[in-house]
Design a protein around this motif. Structure first.
Motif, PDB file in Angstrom:
ATOM      1  N   SER A 244       0.509  -1.308   0.005  1.00 25.76           N
ATOM      2  CA  SER A 244      -0.103   0.343   0.047  1.00 25.76           C
ATOM      3  C   SER A 244       0.580   1.157  -0.147  1.00 25.76           C
ATOM      4  CB  SER A 244      -0.840   0.163   1.320  1.00 25.76           C
ATOM      5  OG  SER A 244      -1.839  -1.517   1.384  1.00 25.76           O
TER       6      SER A 244
ATOM      7  N   ARG B 114       0.590   3.807  -2.704  1.00 21.89           N
ATOM      8  CA  ARG B 114       1.194   5.476  -2.874  1.00 21.89           C
ATOM      9  C   ARG B 114       2.073   6.482  -3.074  1.00 21.89           C
ATOM     10  NH1 ARG B 114      -3.262   6.766   0.899  1.00 21.89           N
ATOM     11  NH2 ARG B 114      -2.273   8.014   2.238  1.00 21.89           N
TER      12      ARG B 114
ATOM     13  N   SER C 236      -7.604   6.100  -1.407  1.00 21.95           N
ATOM     14  CA  SER C 236      -6.305   7.325  -1.816  1.00 21.95           C
ATOM     15  C   SER C 236      -6.523   7.686  -3.403  1.00 21.95           C
ATOM     16  CB  SER C 236      -4.919   6.086  -2.665  1.00 21.95           C
ATOM     17  OG  SER C 236      -4.745   5.477  -1.321  1.00 21.95           O
TER      18      SER C 236
END
Lengths: 421, 421
Positions: free
Chosen positions: A87, A91, A121
């Motif tokens: 993750s 991002r 996001s």
């Protein structure tokens, strides 16, 4: 979920954390050797020191070697950026695309259904989300015509900059064929899209005939102009046979990135100092497991294969069970850890949901939870074709528990149907 | 830098990582007890599982208890959000303020000199940075008149929303007095600012007469209306006596936050799943060290005090040495880990720097590095009053090495002065 950690991973982590254990004869020699290699890469020989922001060099080299062996194609360790789970890596790369073009915000194509990290996001970064539907009738494959529809509509209001592909799929469990990947790459080339290949389930392939191809491998093997495209591939220690989600280890391999952008990428991540060193250490072991002839090899293989074999059985058990239930259809779980069955809900149930102020799939999930204690995630959390109802369930519970769960589920479903028919 | 890890911390971490060690008589019973408590807070009893996004409940409770004992004021564990180091926590709270007001972007007041995390994050979030100068002549204290000047100028172009205070200071090493903190709180109240109290060096207090007061303690003890202000305080495992930067543990305590904003805060961090469990475990031990009478108490205290006593000596040694050098003046290093001396550079050196296309302090730092191998960070990396030149150096090297470094530095400085005078 009852899955046991891989002994060798935990041994090496204990050794790097508390080096006096290096003198303990209970630990195998190859675990000690790995620990020494990792510690030699740490400043001051301690996992308590900051590392370079993209990770410890020797670990980046092990990642590159793993990729090289996986794909049969050279990998440059300097293209590998270690992260606190996938993750974090996703991002950090996504952020690089935050840039208006001709007054239009940068759009990102994501699958529907998708893993909610992407929608969350993109919302946070104020980047428009361009959903493309996966084709349930081709086992959640990607149709280029659907990609084309989605991007053409989106171009009216935003500037599409990237496409996210999750392969093997979450929540949909498909494993893309090489032909499908080639078609996606050609589409991305034509539309000038940066490719995000979310490949965190690359070790989780179950169905006979299914094979994992990395986007990088296919893209490089397609030759120019495709082999020059910008691509980031993401991997994690949280899935696979190891399932070490709590340790937060992962990486991005970023190829063909414009050097000035890459410099900014490396500068931007430095604000966060470095990913957890113990997460990095876990990644190192996953990338560089014990080799044949080393003391831990047999046990490692045994533990790894047991997890993967059991997941394979459970993948089939889950899909077969749902397919045997009235009004359910479930694609083959070719990979990853989830099934995403479709259900036909009787009109009376849809009406009852409306009265309760809930989406029909959410209504069903609550009824299931309250009556059985079984928790599923309604399809609306991931996105689905309007008018269809799905849910995500995992294949993670151990076989006995899973069987008990599926029996209970089937029983509930019968009652639900009779209640609302 | 030669600082050794605290034995108890590493023992507990090894135990939670590799639980078969719980049967090993070489580990002390209290370390095992901590490990069992942490594992009981982990899903499936494993550090390999995801935790709740704000951290493991029992660890959040230990943090709250630590804060309560530190301040003599109640702390609610639900206000504690565990993070992967303080940087992670700071950025997650900072993001909540991204919101234009009447077409004006949200500004954040930060000290000059400042720690670059703030300038970098504000640039990334497109939030204007409102610099306020620390007063070098009052040992880097905060003057309310300067705060007022800075905010009044900023109001013309942005909407000020928050003030960051780093106490003890980085890179400036000051420890704020209670009176100074009260004045800052009153200013923040008047200007409706959210307070970011970066208190990661709260264990690093050296100078006689200096004492750490948390912003929370002062604000609560000031009573209403101040005690109702929104405030976030940040702490880390990377500093203090433990120095476990590589493990990435930290927390934010957030008080008086508007419930809807807090809900969004907790939702936003969930996109990143959870902070590293081993970083959380490290935080747990720092917050809840061995108690008197427990087997590890003596060793823990000894190791902790040795680190802090040595840092205290070094803080004095660094400031004294620079003050004895021609053209240098250095404030007392009251806390944290750095000195930020000012230097007067001869006009010829400034000219030579101009010719070399470098800022004078950068020029000096390069000359020093090339001639001695000593690396300092020029003041322009942190900000400084125009026309003044500083650098940051740390007090972290062990005494022998530090002394050798300071001797070499003094010798270089003499040569530099004679070369450019």
């Amino acid at each position: 979920m009852g899955q046991q950690p891989i002994t060798f991973i935990r041994q090496v982590l204990a050794l790097v954390t508390y080096p006096p254990l290096l003198d303990d004869p209970k630990f195998p020699e190859d675990a000690k050797q790995r620990a020494r290699t990792i510690l030699a890469g740490c400043r001051g020989g301690s996992v308590g020191s900051y590392t370079d922001s993209p990770g410890i060099e020797v670990i980046r080299r092990h990642v590159a070697q793993y990729i090289q062996e996986r794909d049969g194609i050279p990998a440059d360790w300097q293209n590998v950026v270690v992260s606190a789970g996938a993750s974090d890596a996703i991002r950090n790369v996504l952020k690089l695309l935050i840039c208006e073009v001709n007054g239009k915000r940068p759009g990102v194509m994501i699958p529907i259904p998708q893993y909610p990290l992407y929608s969350a996001s993109l919302a946070e970064f104020n980047m428009p989300q361009i959903g493309y539907y996966l084709n349930e009738s081709t086992n959640w494959g990607l149709d280029v015509s659907e990609l084309q529809r989605a991007i053409s509509e989106a171009r009216k209001t935003c500037h599409p900059r990237a496409i996210v592909i999750i392969n093997p799929g979450n929540p949909t469990g498909q494993v893309l064929s090489r032909e499908n990947i080639e078609a996606i790459i050609k589409f991305a080339y034509k539309e000038k899209l940066f490719i995000f290949a979310d490949e965190v389930y690359q070790h989780n392939i179950y169905a006979p005939g299914s094979k994992f191809y990395s986007f990088k491998k296919v893209l490089i093997e397609m030759g120019e102009p495709y082999s020059k495209m910008e691509l980031a591939s993401f991997m994690s220690c949280s899935k696979g046979y190891m399932g070490e989600c709590g340790l937060r280890g992962g990486y991005a391999e970023v190829i063909n990135m414009e050097p000035q952008v890459k410099a900014m990428y490396l500068k931007a991540i430095s604000a966060m100092l470095c990913p957890t060193v113990l997460g990095q250490a876990c990644l190192d072991i996953v990338m560089n497991p014990p080799k044949k002839g080393e003391p831990s090899y047999e046990l490692f293989q045994k533990e790894k294969n047991e997890v993967l074999e059991s997941l394979k059985l459970r993948a089939k058990m889950v899909a077969d069970t749902f397919n045997s239930m009235e009004g359910f259809s479930c694609n083959t779980v070719q990979g990853a850890m989830y099934a995403f069955p479709q259900m036909k809900l009787p009109p009376k149930a849809i009406e009852a949901a409306k009265k309760a102020g809930k989406a029909p799939d959410v209504f069903y999930a609550f009824e299931l939870l309250e009556n059985t204690g079984i928790c599923i995630v309604p399809g609306s959390g991931f996105g689905q074709q309007p008018g269809t109802y799905h849910f995500r369930t995992t294949i993670l519970p151990q076989p006995d528990k899973l069987k008990g769960m599926l029996d209970k589920f089937a029983q509930f479903h019968k009652q639900f149907l009779s209640k609302y028919s």
